[in-house]
Design a protein around this motif. Structure first.
Motif, PDB file in Angstrom:
ATOM      1  N   GLU A  15      63.518 -36.012  95.884  1.00 56.44           N
ATOM      2  CA  GLU A  15      63.403 -34.896  94.791  1.00 56.44           C
ATOM      3  C   GLU A  15      62.557 -33.698  95.414  1.00 56.44           C
ATOM      4  OE1 GLU A  15      65.808 -34.358  92.661  1.00 56.44           O
ATOM      5  OE2 GLU A  15      66.485 -36.487  92.505  1.00 56.44           O
ATOM      6  N   GLY A  16      61.727 -33.744  96.442  1.00 55.34           N
ATOM      7  CA  GLY A  16      60.880 -32.809  96.865  1.00 55.34           C
ATOM      8  C   GLY A  16      59.680 -32.718  96.327  1.00 55.34           C
ATOM      9  N   CYS A  17      59.341 -33.577  95.452  1.00 54.02           N
ATOM     10  CA  CYS A  17      57.904 -33.566  94.719  1.00 54.02           C
ATOM     11  C   CYS A  17      56.795 -33.739  95.838  1.00 54.02           C
ATOM     12  CB  CYS A  17      57.909 -34.855  93.578  1.00 54.02           C
ATOM     13  SG  CYS A  17      56.322 -34.947  92.815  1.00 54.02           S
ATOM     14  N   ARG A  18      55.763 -32.881  95.718  1.00 50.84           N
ATOM     15  CA  ARG A  18      54.797 -32.898  96.475  1.00 50.84           C
ATOM     16  C   ARG A  18      53.284 -33.055  95.842  1.00 50.84           C
ATOM     17  NH1 ARG A  18      55.530 -27.016  99.515  1.00 50.84           N
ATOM     18  NH2 ARG A  18      55.253 -26.361  97.264  1.00 50.84           N
ATOM     19  N   ALA A  19      53.401 -33.194  94.520  1.00 45.70           N
ATOM     20  CA  ALA A  19      52.332 -33.377  93.587  1.00 45.70           C
ATOM     21  C   ALA A  19      52.825 -33.882  92.321  1.00 45.70           C
ATOM     22  CB  ALA A  19      51.470 -32.015  93.394  1.00 45.70           C
ATOM     23  N   VAL A  20      51.903 -34.989  91.834  1.00 42.60           N
ATOM     24  CA  VAL A  20      52.067 -35.589  90.583  1.00 42.60           C
ATOM     25  C   VAL A  20      50.636 -35.536  89.847  1.00 42.60           C
ATOM     26  CG1 VAL A  20      52.544 -37.571  89.266  1.00 42.60           C
ATOM     27  CG2 VAL A  20      53.778 -37.238  91.187  1.00 42.60           C
ATOM     28  N   TYR A  21      50.915 -34.626  88.801  1.00 41.09           N
ATOM     29  CA  TYR A  21      49.642 -34.333  87.951  1.00 41.09           C
ATOM     30  C   TYR A  21      49.471 -35.386  86.702  1.00 41.09           C
ATOM     31  CZ  TYR A  21      49.722 -30.081  90.367  1.00 41.09           C
ATOM     32  OH  TYR A  21      49.969 -28.946  91.420  1.00 41.09           O
ATOM     33  N   THR A  22      48.414 -36.138  86.714  1.00 42.44           N
ATOM     34  CA  THR A  22      48.366 -37.316  85.824  1.00 42.44           C
ATOM     35  C   THR A  22      47.058 -37.544  85.272  1.00 42.44           C
ATOM     36  OG1 THR A  22      48.924 -39.758  85.855  1.00 42.44           O
ATOM     37  CG2 THR A  22      47.895 -38.793  88.003  1.00 42.44           C
ATOM     38  N   VAL A  23      46.949 -38.335  83.997  1.00 44.25           N
ATOM     39  CA  VAL A  23      45.806 -39.074  83.532  1.00 44.25           C
ATOM     40  C   VAL A  23      46.309 -40.456  83.668  1.00 44.25           C
ATOM     41  CG1 VAL A  23      44.448 -39.246  81.535  1.00 44.25           C
ATOM     42  CG2 VAL A  23      45.084 -37.128  82.025  1.00 44.25           C
ATOM     43  N   PRO A  24      45.733 -41.283  84.365  1.00 44.43           N
ATOM     44  CA  PRO A  24      46.186 -42.565  84.670  1.00 44.43           C
ATOM     45  C   PRO A  24      46.287 -43.467  83.492  1.00 44.43           C
ATOM     46  CG  PRO A  24      43.857 -42.359  85.594  1.00 44.43           C
ATOM     47  CD  PRO A  24      44.388 -40.918  85.014  1.00 44.43           C
ATOM     48  N   GLY A  25      47.333 -44.338  83.439  1.00 43.38           N
ATOM     49  CA  GLY A  25      47.199 -45.276  81.998  1.00 43.38           C
ATOM     50  C   GLY A  25      47.766 -46.610  82.607  1.00 43.38           C
ATOM     51  N   GLU A  26      47.314 -47.562  82.205  1.00 51.17           N
ATOM     52  CA  GLU A  26      47.772 -48.942  82.543  1.00 51.17           C
ATOM     53  C   GLU A  26      49.285 -49.249  82.497  1.00 51.17           C
ATOM     54  OE1 GLU A  26      46.987 -52.022  79.057  1.00 51.17           O
ATOM     55  OE2 GLU A  26      45.465 -50.256  78.874  1.00 51.17           O
ATOM     56  N   SER A  27      50.006 -48.542  81.630  1.00 57.88           N
ATOM     57  CA  SER A  27      51.336 -48.811  81.660  1.00 57.88           C
ATOM     58  C   SER A  27      52.185 -48.157  82.841  1.00 57.88           C
ATOM     59  CB  SER A  27      52.029 -47.957  80.379  1.00 57.88           C
ATOM     60  OG  SER A  27      51.871 -46.554  80.602  1.00 57.88           O
ATOM     61  N   PHE A  28      51.519 -47.486  83.932  1.00 51.87           N
ATOM     62  CA  PHE A  28      52.225 -47.142  84.971  1.00 51.87           C
ATOM     63  C   PHE A  28      51.495 -47.467  86.248  1.00 51.87           C
ATOM     64  CE2 PHE A  28      50.700 -43.106  83.321  1.00 51.87           C
ATOM     65  CZ  PHE A  28      49.871 -42.643  84.423  1.00 51.87           C
ATOM     66  N   LEU A  29      50.697 -48.397  86.255  1.00 51.89           N
ATOM     67  CA  LEU A  29      49.724 -48.916  87.572  1.00 51.89           C
ATOM     68  C   LEU A  29      50.572 -49.177  88.867  1.00 51.89           C
ATOM     69  CD1 LEU A  29      47.022 -50.926  85.819  1.00 51.89           C
ATOM     70  CD2 LEU A  29      46.611 -48.750  87.084  1.00 51.89           C
ATOM     71  N   ALA A  30      51.605 -49.691  88.237  1.00 53.09           N
ATOM     72  CA  ALA A  30      52.696 -50.185  89.445  1.00 53.09           C
ATOM     73  C   ALA A  30      53.109 -48.960  90.454  1.00 53.09           C
ATOM     74  CB  ALA A  30      53.903 -51.054  89.018  1.00 53.09           C
ATOM     75  N   ALA A  31      53.401 -47.718  89.487  1.00 54.96           N
ATOM     76  CA  ALA A  31      53.867 -46.576  90.271  1.00 54.96           C
ATOM     77  C   ALA A  31      52.760 -45.962  90.892  1.00 54.96           C
ATOM     78  CB  ALA A  31      54.224 -45.675  88.982  1.00 54.96           C
ATOM     79  N   LEU A  32      51.507 -46.093  90.296  1.00 52.63           N
ATOM     80  CA  LEU A  32      50.284 -45.289  91.134  1.00 52.63           C
ATOM     81  C   LEU A  32      50.077 -46.227  92.314  1.00 52.63           C
ATOM     82  CD1 LEU A  32      47.782 -44.878  88.138  1.00 52.63           C
ATOM     83  CD2 LEU A  32      49.088 -43.034  89.487  1.00 52.63           C
ATOM     84  N   ASP A  33      50.348 -47.505  92.346  1.00 51.39           N
ATOM     85  CA  ASP A  33      50.039 -48.313  93.422  1.00 51.39           C
ATOM     86  C   ASP A  33      51.044 -47.992  94.660  1.00 51.39           C
ATOM     87  OD1 ASP A  33      48.902 -50.800  94.754  1.00 51.39           O
ATOM     88  OD2 ASP A  33      50.964 -51.219  94.790  1.00 51.39           O
ATOM     89  N   ALA A  34      52.200 -47.500  94.074  1.00 47.68           N
ATOM     90  CA  ALA A  34      53.507 -47.219  95.155  1.00 47.68           C
ATOM     91  C   ALA A  34      52.972 -45.882  95.794  1.00 47.68           C
ATOM     92  CB  ALA A  34      54.540 -47.248  94.340  1.00 47.68           C
ATOM     93  N   MET A  35      52.194 -45.165  95.051  1.00 47.02           N
ATOM     94  CA  MET A  35      51.979 -43.938  95.857  1.00 47.02           C
ATOM     95  C   MET A  35      50.913 -44.025  96.638  1.00 47.02           C
ATOM     96  SD  MET A  35      51.975 -41.289  92.438  1.00 47.02           S
ATOM     97  CE  MET A  35      51.479 -39.685  93.366  1.00 47.02           C
ATOM     98  N   PHE A  36      50.171 -45.042  96.790  1.00 50.36           N
ATOM     99  CA  PHE A  36      48.994 -45.297  97.819  1.00 50.36           C
ATOM    100  C   PHE A  36      49.512 -45.206  99.294  1.00 50.36           C
ATOM    101  CE2 PHE A  36      46.078 -47.675 100.212  1.00 50.36           C
ATOM    102  CZ  PHE A  36      44.853 -47.330  99.931  1.00 50.36           C
TER     103      PHE A  36
END
Length: 550
Positions: A15-36
């Motif tokens: 989709e062309g996303c270049r940045a995700v603005y976030t305050v991390p939460g345990e509910s989406f740790l798997a998504a954060l890990d995929a960004m690694f």
């Protein structure tokens, strides 16, 4: 086979996303890990979900591609609603991703459970929840499409925690073809005929969907037709303010001649703007439901046309194809409005000459000097407050995009918006204006600016009060001050505590040297202006508003 988090991130890349603005939460740790392992998307860690959402909104406003914020369950989602509302009001493409409780716990009042559709249904273009990991890509694509389509705006997608950790086989979703609605030949022929008959036309620019091509097209059209062009509230970067056909800002403290021209126009060509309460002077300069003017309303959403004002010539079209068609039009042999354009332009130029306010630091001189000092591509941001009226009056916006300001009047927007602007355009100067009350709505995001080494400049107009509310309070209940006085921190020390530079300016003459030093800095700089509380607005002091005789 991929985790749901990996499916999500892969679709964000498409989709062309270049940045995700976030305050991390345990509910989406798997998504954060995929960004690694993804090198094309930056995870920008913010200090409050409201700041993260405002950053995503600003990114969408600057680029035209939906900005993305990622927050967790109920506390995160409710905090983020302030930025979602800005996107809704400003018609900005934005996607808010919300990590949710596991599917098996829904409906039980589980920890931090929230009904996203009830929460965001009134302010989002679309709200959905992906309950099957195989459909994550599909639903994210739907969210992006909803954010971009028609009248742009925010879309919200809920992601239960267990679908992000699930491992499934799923395809990425294809991107929809890019189709911008264009005006018909019949519409343009009718518009040309109406323009040929007009004596007092006025063009009004606003709304989302603008780009560099649209800005260039409208300048060519304006120059060929020698027609006056005004900007809607907080949309001043839609046309170079130095252009001889630009005649001012239809916003707060509108120039009297422009107001008269708006009311008295016989043809009003509105491009992309929904004709807001502020732009229309609480619906008095343009009457509802049928305006006195012949109204040509060009907008990509049929729902926006006729919602408040009945258009004589409604044109469902996007900004770029419509302005391209305008730029190709031949002007009539007689343009009866030449004198009108010249008078309006002269009045606008007179309005740029600063009206002297009280105090040793004069906000009007500060803003005028910044306008002269900065290069054309500088980006200016602000939140809400009377200080912003000085910015809108005395700063000349010279190209698109260069203005980030919430038409919703949301406080705290300037600093998060400046952070997003510097991330999107690292080589352009970025200046954030904020009042003392406005800054502390999102002041903790200074930590974000420092963490990512963003050399933005924050100018704090400190008058020790919620100035706009105090102004109205004195007007309605003179001398009865309740709830509008502020006790502020030492803003210079506040900035330095985060690792930013800080300077205080007590005299107007000291501002420009401090500003030039800030432009050379490699870290965020905060400049505090100590303003006289009497200098409450561009034209009036507090005493004058109260009606004091002395």
């Amino acid at each position: 086979m991929r985790t749901g988090g990996k499916i999500l991130v892969d679709q964000l890349v498409l989709e062309g996303c270049r940045a995700v603005y976030t305050v991390p939460g345990e509910s989406f740790l798997a998504a954060l890990d995929a960004m690694f392992d993804v090198g094309t998307i930056r995870a920008i860690v913010c200090r409050h979900e409201g700041g993260a959402a405002m950053m995503a909104e600003a990114a969408g406003k600057l680029t035209g591609n939906p900005g993305v914020a990622f927050v967790t369950r109920a506390p995160g989602a409710t905090n983020a609603s302030s930025g979602v509302y800005v996107a809704h009001h400003d018609a900005t493409p934005m996607v808010l991703l919300v990590g949710l409780i596991e599917r098996g716990h829904e409906g039980r009042g589980a920890f931090q459970e929230i009904d996203l559709k009830a929460m965001f249904g009134g302010i989002a273009n679309w709200v959905g929840i992906a309950r099957e990991p195989e459909r994550i890509a599909e639903m994210l694509a739907t969210a992006f499409n909803a954010a971009r389509s028609g009248r742009p705006g925010p879309a919200v997608l809920g992601l239960p925690e267990d679908i992000l950790t699930a491992v499934v086989e799923a395809e990425d979703a294809g991107l929809p073809p890019s189709r911008l609605p264009a005006p018909s030949a019949a519409d343009m022929t009718k518009l040309k005929a109406k323009l040929s008959d007009a004596e007092r036309p006025l063009v009004l620019l606003g709304g989302a969907g603008w780009n560099e091509a649209a800005a260039a097209n409208i300048e060519k059209f304006a120059e060929t037709f020698e027609i006056p062009v005004a900007s809607a509230f907080r949309r001043q970067d839609h046309m170079d303010n130095r252009h001889p056909c630009y005649v001012g800002h239809a916003g707060i403290d509108m120039d009297a001649k422009l107001m008269a021209a708006l009311r008295g126009s016989d043809l009003l060509l509105v491009i992309g703007e929904g004709l807001s309460e502020i732009t229309t002077g609480a619906y008095t300069h343009v009457k509802t439901p049928r305006p006195n003017q012949y109204l040509v309303h060009a907008h990509p959403s049929p729902e926006a046309i006729g919602r408040v004002f009945r258009a004589d010539l409604p044109i469902i079209t996007a900004a770029e194809p419509f302005t391209r068609a305008l730029a190709r039009m031949k002007p009539p042999p007689k343009r009866r409005w030449n004198r009108l354009r010249k008078d309006l332009r002269a009045s606008y130029e007179r309005s740029l000459k600063p009206l002297a306010t009280t105090g040793t630091v004069r906000m009007e001189e500060v803003v005028a000097s910044i306008s002269r000092e900065l290069p054309d591509d500088a980006i200016i941001t602000n939140g809400a407050g009377n200080y912003a009226s000085f910015v809108h009056r005395y700063f000349q916006y010279k190209q698109w995009p260069s203005q980030l300001a919430p038409t919703s009047g949301s406080m705290g927007y300037g600093l998060p918006a400046a952070i997003a602007a510097k991330i999107e355009f690292p080589d352009r100067p970025v200046i954030a204006f904020a009042g003392d009350g406005c800054l502390l709505m999102t002041g903790q995001e200074l930590a974000t600016a420092v963490q990512y080494g963003l050399p933005i400049i924050i100018i704090v107009a400190n008058n020790g009060m919620y100035g706009t509310i105090r102004m109205h309070q004195e007007r309605r209940y003179p001398g009865r001050v309740v709830g509008t006085t502020l006790v502020n921190p030492d803003f210079v020390a506040f900035a330095r505590s985060f690792g930013a530079h800080g300077e205080r300016v007590d005299m107007t003459e000291a501002f420009l040297p401090a500003f030039r030093r800030a432009l050379e800095a490699s870290a965020p700089v905060l400049i505090e202006l100590r303003l006289d509380p009497e200098a409450i607005s561009v034209k009036q002091t507090l005493a004058q508003i109260r009606g004091d005789k002395d």
